[in-house]
Design a protein around this motif. Structure first.
Motif, PDB file in Angstrom:
ATOM      1  N   LEU A 236       2.442 -12.335 -10.483  1.00 34.11           N
ATOM      2  CA  LEU A 236       3.796 -12.258 -11.067  1.00 34.11           C
ATOM      3  C   LEU A 236       3.555 -11.786 -12.247  1.00 34.11           C
ATOM      4  N   GLU A 237       3.065 -12.580 -13.456  1.00 29.24           N
ATOM      5  CA  GLU A 237       3.163 -12.893 -14.720  1.00 29.24           C
ATOM      6  C   GLU A 237       2.254 -11.017 -14.791  1.00 29.24           C
ATOM      7  N   GLU A 238       1.127 -10.957 -14.660  1.00 30.54           N
ATOM      8  CA  GLU A 238       0.240 -10.197 -14.625  1.00 30.54           C
ATOM      9  C   GLU A 238       0.490  -8.877 -13.882  1.00 30.54           C
ATOM     10  N   LYS A 239       1.890  -8.701 -13.281  1.00 30.07           N
ATOM     11  CA  LYS A 239       1.537  -7.559 -12.387  1.00 30.07           C
ATOM     12  C   LYS A 239       2.961  -7.143 -13.206  1.00 30.07           C
ATOM     13  N   ALA A 240       3.604  -8.055 -14.057  1.00 28.67           N
ATOM     14  CA  ALA A 240       5.419  -7.423 -14.739  1.00 28.67           C
ATOM     15  C   ALA A 240       4.604  -6.834 -16.199  1.00 28.67           C
ATOM     16  N   ASP A 241       3.227  -7.273 -16.991  1.00 27.27           N
ATOM     17  CA  ASP A 241       3.262  -7.283 -17.722  1.00 27.27           C
ATOM     18  C   ASP A 241       2.494  -5.433 -17.497  1.00 27.27           C
ATOM     19  N   LYS A 242       1.512  -5.403 -16.101  1.00 31.26           N
ATOM     20  CA  LYS A 242       1.395  -3.803 -15.931  1.00 31.26           C
ATOM     21  C   LYS A 242       2.833  -2.432 -16.368  1.00 31.26           C
ATOM     22  N   PRO A 243       2.635  -1.303 -16.394  1.00 33.47           N
ATOM     23  CA  PRO A 243       3.411  -0.745 -16.511  1.00 33.47           C
ATOM     24  C   PRO A 243       3.853   0.375 -15.282  1.00 33.47           C
ATOM     25  N   LYS A 244       5.261   0.177 -14.689  1.00 32.26           N
ATOM     26  CA  LYS A 244       5.102   0.496 -13.273  1.00 32.26           C
ATOM     27  C   LYS A 244       4.680   1.702 -13.160  1.00 32.26           C
ATOM     28  N   ILE A 245       4.020   2.509 -12.836  1.00 28.47           N
ATOM     29  CA  ILE A 245       3.534   4.051 -12.244  1.00 28.47           C
ATOM     30  C   ILE A 245       4.845   5.136 -11.757  1.00 28.47           C
ATOM     31  N   PRO A 246       5.330   5.934 -11.985  1.00 32.30           N
ATOM     32  CA  PRO A 246       5.665   6.599 -10.670  1.00 32.30           C
ATOM     33  C   PRO A 246       5.259   7.013  -9.529  1.00 32.30           C
ATOM     34  N   ARG A 247       5.722   7.043  -8.992  1.00 29.52           N
ATOM     35  CA  ARG A 247       5.149   7.803  -7.443  1.00 29.52           C
ATOM     36  C   ARG A 247       6.279   8.776  -6.489  1.00 29.52           C
ATOM     37  N   ASP A 248       6.650  10.143  -6.309  1.00 29.48           N
ATOM     38  CA  ASP A 248       7.407  10.630  -5.508  1.00 29.48           C
ATOM     39  C   ASP A 248       7.662   9.978  -4.406  1.00 29.48           C
ATOM     40  N   TRP A 249       8.496  10.169  -3.431  1.00 30.78           N
ATOM     41  CA  TRP A 249       9.363  10.201  -2.329  1.00 30.78           C
ATOM     42  C   TRP A 249       7.749  10.314  -1.071  1.00 30.78           C
ATOM     43  N   ILE A 250       7.179  11.443  -1.211  1.00 29.62           N
ATOM     44  CA  ILE A 250       6.239  11.978   0.141  1.00 29.62           C
ATOM     45  C   ILE A 250       4.841  10.930  -0.857  1.00 29.62           C
ATOM     46  N   THR A 251       4.598  10.834  -1.999  1.00 35.22           N
ATOM     47  CA  THR A 251       3.196   9.491  -2.602  1.00 35.22           C
ATOM     48  C   THR A 251       3.014   8.897  -1.424  1.00 35.22           C
ATOM     49  N   ARG A 252       5.315   8.016  -1.404  1.00 32.72           N
ATOM     50  CA  ARG A 252       5.138   6.334  -1.521  1.00 32.72           C
ATOM     51  C   ARG A 252       5.720   5.626   0.461  1.00 32.72           C
ATOM     52  N   ASN A 253       6.301   7.233   0.670  1.00 32.89           N
ATOM     53  CA  ASN A 253       6.119   7.620   1.732  1.00 32.89           C
ATOM     54  C   ASN A 253       5.104   8.049   3.270  1.00 32.89           C
ATOM     55  N   ARG A 254       4.242   7.437   3.570  1.00 35.63           N
ATOM     56  CA  ARG A 254       3.110   8.331   4.567  1.00 35.63           C
ATOM     57  C   ARG A 254       2.761   7.539   5.875  1.00 35.63           C
ATOM     58  N   ARG A 255       4.414   7.015   5.923  1.00 35.35           N
ATOM     59  CA  ARG A 255       4.353   6.883   7.932  1.00 35.35           C
ATOM     60  C   ARG A 255       5.769   7.613   8.627  1.00 35.35           C
ATOM     61  N   ASP A 256       5.079   7.906   9.609  1.00 37.06           N
ATOM     62  CA  ASP A 256       6.472   8.469  10.310  1.00 37.06           C
ATOM     63  C   ASP A 256       7.388   7.873  10.338  1.00 37.06           C
ATOM     64  N   ALA A 257       7.851   6.988  10.105  1.00 34.27           N
ATOM     65  CA  ALA A 257       9.113   5.758  10.325  1.00 34.27           C
ATOM     66  C   ALA A 257       9.612   6.224   9.165  1.00 34.27           C
TER      67      ALA A 257
END
Length: 218
Positions: A40-61
């Motif tokens: 978790l500490e390693e993940k927190a150190d990495k900058p958040k990469i922005p992704r648009d809604w279409i990129t984040r949601n690749r499931r029919d649901a």
């Protein structure tokens, strides 16, 4: 005083098998938590990469959930000039992003209104600052020509940025900042692929016809 009398009466001189197993399990749990904490500490150190809604949601649901909300919106609100969201909205990536953002604002307003026991202004703010400005834009054919024509029209294609016009002294260093997480030209405008079916309309370009900066007019 004898040596035997000086012994600590609470001192444990042996452990049963059950106790030994318990201590061993506790040690494993602590070690596991330490590993997870480091991750978790390693993940927190990495900058958040922005992704648009279409990129984040690749499931029919996810698309079906958004579609249900859009249908609910059309059925439950009387919009200015009789406007509504046309059924071909999934084919317009720009409109998909806008509707997803509108639903996000609606959800936040509904939750805030419920938590305030209907004593706040969250829903009124949503209507004034999000919902009605969104539908008022439909009166401008540049925003969404399908509304006025009554037929689906693909979004106009636009030329990609002329990168030869970048400053000539830019660095080619691969470790330079920026660029990560940004989809290539055309990638974000396409709806999910064959494995993630959408409603019947096919996807098209991301920008709206005639005026790519329509949103600045509001």
């Amino acid at each position: 005083m004898s040596e035997q009398a000086q012994e600590d009466p609470y001192e444990v001189t042996y452990l049963s098998e059950v106790e030994q197993q318990f201590i061993s399990d506790m040690g494993d749990m602590v070690a596991n938590h330490e590993v997870r904490l480091e991750a978790l500490e390693e993940k927190a150190d990495k900058p958040k990469i922005p992704r648009d809604w279409i990129t984040r949601n690749r499931r029919d649901a996810a698309w079906a959930e958004l579609a249900e909300w859009v249908d609910w919106l059309n059925a439950n609100y009387s919009m200015p000039h009789g406007n509504h969201v046309p059924k071909c909205w999934p084919a317009h990536a720009g409109l998909v992003h806008i509707l997803a953002g509108l639903r996000s604002a609606w959800r936040a307003a509904v939750i805030a209104d419920e938590d305030s026991k209907e004593q706040g202004n969250a829903m009124a703010a949503f209507h004034d600052y999000h919902l009605f400005p969104f539908f008022n834009r439909f009166s401008d054919a540049r925003f969404f020509p399908c509304v006025k024509g009554g037929k689906h029209r693909d979004d106009a294609e636009h030329d990609a940025t002329d990168r030869t016009l970048f400053p000539s002294d830019l660095s080619d260093d691969a470790e330079s900042e920026g660029g990560e997480g940004v989809p290539a030209a055309g990638d974000a405008s396409a709806p999910p692929g064959e494995d993630d079916p959408l409603p019947e309309e096919p996807g098209a370009g991301a920008d709206l016809e005639d005026d790519a900066e329509w949103w600045k007019s509001e």
